[in-house]
Design a protein around this motif. Structure first.
Motif, PDB file in Angstrom:
ATOM      1  N   ALA A   9      44.400   9.942 -41.918  1.00  0.00           N
ATOM      2  CA  ALA A   9      45.452  10.454 -41.053  1.00  0.00           C
ATOM      3  C   ALA A   9      45.054  10.274 -39.589  1.00  0.00           C
ATOM      4  CB  ALA A   9      45.701  11.924 -41.356  1.00  0.00           C
ATOM      5  N   PRO A  10      46.037  10.255 -38.704  1.00  0.00           N
ATOM      6  CA  PRO A  10      45.726  10.121 -37.288  1.00  0.00           C
ATOM      7  C   PRO A  10      45.038  11.367 -36.725  1.00  0.00           C
ATOM      8  CG  PRO A  10      48.087  10.407 -37.617  1.00  0.00           C
ATOM      9  CD  PRO A  10      47.476  10.237 -38.970  1.00  0.00           C
ATOM     10  N   ASP A  11      45.002  12.446 -37.507  1.00  0.00           N
ATOM     11  CA  ASP A  11      44.348  13.676 -37.098  1.00  0.00           C
ATOM     12  C   ASP A  11      44.107  14.530 -38.340  1.00  0.00           C
ATOM     13  OD1 ASP A  11      43.306  15.431 -35.119  1.00  0.00           O
ATOM     14  OD2 ASP A  11      45.125  16.644 -35.231  1.00  0.00           O
ATOM     15  N   THR A  23      47.313   4.110 -34.420  1.00  0.00           N
ATOM     16  CA  THR A  23      45.909   3.878 -34.125  1.00  0.00           C
ATOM     17  C   THR A  23      45.468   4.813 -32.998  1.00  0.00           C
ATOM     18  OG1 THR A  23      46.502   2.091 -32.611  1.00  0.00           O
ATOM     19  CG2 THR A  23      45.984   1.473 -34.897  1.00  0.00           C
ATOM     20  N   GLY A  24      44.176   4.854 -32.770  1.00  0.00           N
ATOM     21  CA  GLY A  24      43.615   5.709 -31.727  1.00  0.00           C
ATOM     22  C   GLY A  24      42.519   6.576 -32.312  1.00  0.00           C
ATOM     23  N   LEU A  25      42.061   7.530 -31.537  1.00  0.00           N
ATOM     24  CA  LEU A  25      40.983   8.405 -31.966  1.00  0.00           C
ATOM     25  C   LEU A  25      41.508   9.458 -32.927  1.00  0.00           C
ATOM     26  CD1 LEU A  25      37.970   9.104 -31.637  1.00  0.00           C
ATOM     27  CD2 LEU A  25      38.670  10.711 -29.828  1.00  0.00           C
ATOM     28  N   SER A  26      40.914   9.516 -34.101  1.00  0.00           N
ATOM     29  CA  SER A  26      41.279  10.515 -35.109  1.00  0.00           C
ATOM     30  C   SER A  26      40.137  11.511 -35.228  1.00  0.00           C
ATOM     31  CB  SER A  26      41.534   9.842 -36.456  1.00  0.00           C
ATOM     32  OG  SER A  26      41.867  10.805 -37.428  1.00  0.00           O
ATOM     33  N   ARG A  27      40.487  12.790 -35.301  1.00  0.00           N
ATOM     34  CA  ARG A  27      39.467  13.829 -35.430  1.00  0.00           C
ATOM     35  C   ARG A  27      39.537  14.455 -36.817  1.00  0.00           C
ATOM     36  NH1 ARG A  27      40.678  13.961 -30.060  1.00  0.00           N
ATOM     37  NH2 ARG A  27      38.868  13.936 -28.690  1.00  0.00           N
ATOM     38  N   GLY A  28      38.373  14.633 -37.403  1.00  0.00           N
ATOM     39  CA  GLY A  28      38.288  15.251 -38.714  1.00  0.00           C
ATOM     40  C   GLY A  28      38.320  16.768 -38.623  1.00  0.00           C
ATOM     41  N   PHE A  36      36.754   9.309 -35.618  1.00  0.00           N
ATOM     42  CA  PHE A  36      36.809   7.906 -36.023  1.00  0.00           C
ATOM     43  C   PHE A  36      37.859   7.220 -35.174  1.00  0.00           C
ATOM     44  CE2 PHE A  36      37.807   4.135 -38.348  1.00  0.00           C
ATOM     45  CZ  PHE A  36      36.575   3.738 -38.833  1.00  0.00           C
ATOM     46  N   LEU A  37      37.494   6.087 -34.574  1.00  0.00           N
ATOM     47  CA  LEU A  37      38.436   5.318 -33.771  1.00  0.00           C
ATOM     48  C   LEU A  37      39.207   4.385 -34.694  1.00  0.00           C
ATOM     49  CD1 LEU A  37      39.636   4.635 -31.047  1.00  0.00           C
ATOM     50  CD2 LEU A  37      37.806   2.935 -30.756  1.00  0.00           C
ATOM     51  N   GLY A  64      44.140  18.091 -44.113  1.00  0.00           N
ATOM     52  CA  GLY A  64      45.483  18.522 -43.768  1.00  0.00           C
ATOM     53  C   GLY A  64      46.358  17.446 -43.163  1.00  0.00           C
ATOM     54  N   GLY A  65      45.763  16.520 -42.445  1.00  0.00           N
ATOM     55  CA  GLY A  65      46.532  15.455 -41.813  1.00  0.00           C
ATOM     56  C   GLY A  65      47.141  14.468 -42.782  1.00  0.00           C
ATOM     57  N   ALA A  66      46.654  14.438 -44.020  1.00  0.00           N
ATOM     58  CA  ALA A  66      47.182  13.492 -45.018  1.00  0.00           C
ATOM     59  C   ALA A  66      48.671  13.716 -45.273  1.00  0.00           C
ATOM     60  CB  ALA A  66      46.400  13.600 -46.318  1.00  0.00           C
ATOM     61  N   GLU A  67      49.165  14.895 -44.928  1.00  0.00           N
ATOM     62  CA  GLU A  67      50.595  15.167 -45.071  1.00  0.00           C
ATOM     63  C   GLU A  67      51.439  14.146 -44.314  1.00  0.00           C
ATOM     64  OE1 GLU A  67      51.452  19.211 -44.020  1.00  0.00           O
ATOM     65  OE2 GLU A  67      49.980  19.991 -45.445  1.00  0.00           O
ATOM     66  N   ALA A  68      50.878  13.526 -43.300  1.00  0.00           N
ATOM     67  CA  ALA A  68      51.599  12.506 -42.532  1.00  0.00           C
ATOM     68  C   ALA A  68      52.059  11.353 -43.421  1.00  0.00           C
ATOM     69  CB  ALA A  68      50.714  11.971 -41.403  1.00  0.00           C
ATOM     70  N   TYR A  69      51.396  11.176 -44.563  1.00  0.00           N
ATOM     71  CA  TYR A  69      51.738  10.069 -45.464  1.00  0.00           C
ATOM     72  C   TYR A  69      52.476  10.521 -46.728  1.00  0.00           C
ATOM     73  CZ  TYR A  69      48.339   7.674 -42.518  1.00  0.00           C
ATOM     74  OH  TYR A  69      47.652   7.149 -41.448  1.00  0.00           O
ATOM     75  N   PHE A  70      52.697  11.822 -46.887  1.00  0.00           N
ATOM     76  CA  PHE A  70      53.348  12.306 -48.113  1.00  0.00           C
ATOM     77  C   PHE A  70      54.669  11.589 -48.378  1.00  0.00           C
ATOM     78  CE2 PHE A  70      51.489  16.879 -48.712  1.00  0.00           C
ATOM     79  CZ  PHE A  70      50.237  16.333 -48.902  1.00  0.00           C
ATOM     80  N   ASP A  71      55.477  11.416 -47.360  1.00  0.00           N
ATOM     81  CA  ASP A  71      56.788  10.787 -47.515  1.00  0.00           C
ATOM     82  C   ASP A  71      56.909   9.508 -46.705  1.00  0.00           C
ATOM     83  OD1 ASP A  71      57.936  12.793 -49.267  1.00  0.00           O
ATOM     84  OD2 ASP A  71      57.869  14.130 -47.528  1.00  0.00           O
TER      85      ASP A  71
END
Length: 172
Positions: free
Chosen positions: A9-11, A39-44, A50-51, A73-80
């Motif tokens: 996820a992006p975050d 893309t960009g800086l993602s924070r865990g 991770f860039l 939690g950010g994986a929700e960005a891909y749920f749909d």
């Protein structure tokens, strides 16, 4: 050496699920590309960073031997997300390893890929998998053919080893 596409996820990705899984796979000799959108800086969730230089929307499933969706939690960005669903579906239909850990198996469930298949997920996603027709298993890691799911960060190493074993099995 297999080409593996890891999607974060992006975050708010789960650090162990990215870093431990990636480490084990690279130690096994696989090449790992990490992608996300945007893309960009993602924070865990545990402070790792991770860039993201690779855009998920520009990935060609034909060039990868496996895809892994990382949880948190950010994986929700891909749920749909139709792009994530299309890539996952193409990978599985092409006979390639398709994997997800933690809450990310919900992505595969919503993509319609788990019906009649054995799978696990972080406890919060259990009902979602069952609604999608998955044969939910309360196990750390579940392998159903080339479909591999895991329940969370504590299973990251076992998950990576299962992915590697499936990739090795494709070569024999």
């Amino acid at each position: 050496m297999a080409e593996i596409l890891m999607v974060i996820a992006p975050d708010r990705f789960r650090d162990e699920e990215l870093f431990e899984t990636r480490r084990v796979l690279e130690e096994k000799g696989h090449r790992v590309t990490v992608a996300g959108h945007p893309t960009g800086l993602s924070r865990g969730t545990r402070g790792g960073e991770f860039l993201l230089e690779e855009d998920l929307y520009r990935q060609n499933p034909d060039l990868s031997d496996a895809i892994i969706f990382v949880g948190g939690g950010g994986a929700e960005a891909y749920f749909d997300n139709p792009v994530a669903h299309q890539i996952a579906g193409t990978m599985l239909e092409s006979g390639k390893v398709t994997a997800a850990i933690c809450i990310a198996p919900v992505i595969l469930a919503r993509a319609g890929l788990l019906s009649g298949r054995r799978a696990t997920v972080f406890p919060d996603g259990k009902e979602e998998l069952i609604r999608a027709g998955a044969l939910y298993q309360e196990e750390p890691v579940v392998t159903d053919g080339l479909l591999i799911t895991a329940d969370g960060p504590g299973s990251a190493v076992e998950f990576a080893l299962a992915v590697s074993a499936a990739l090795e099995g494709q070569r024999t």
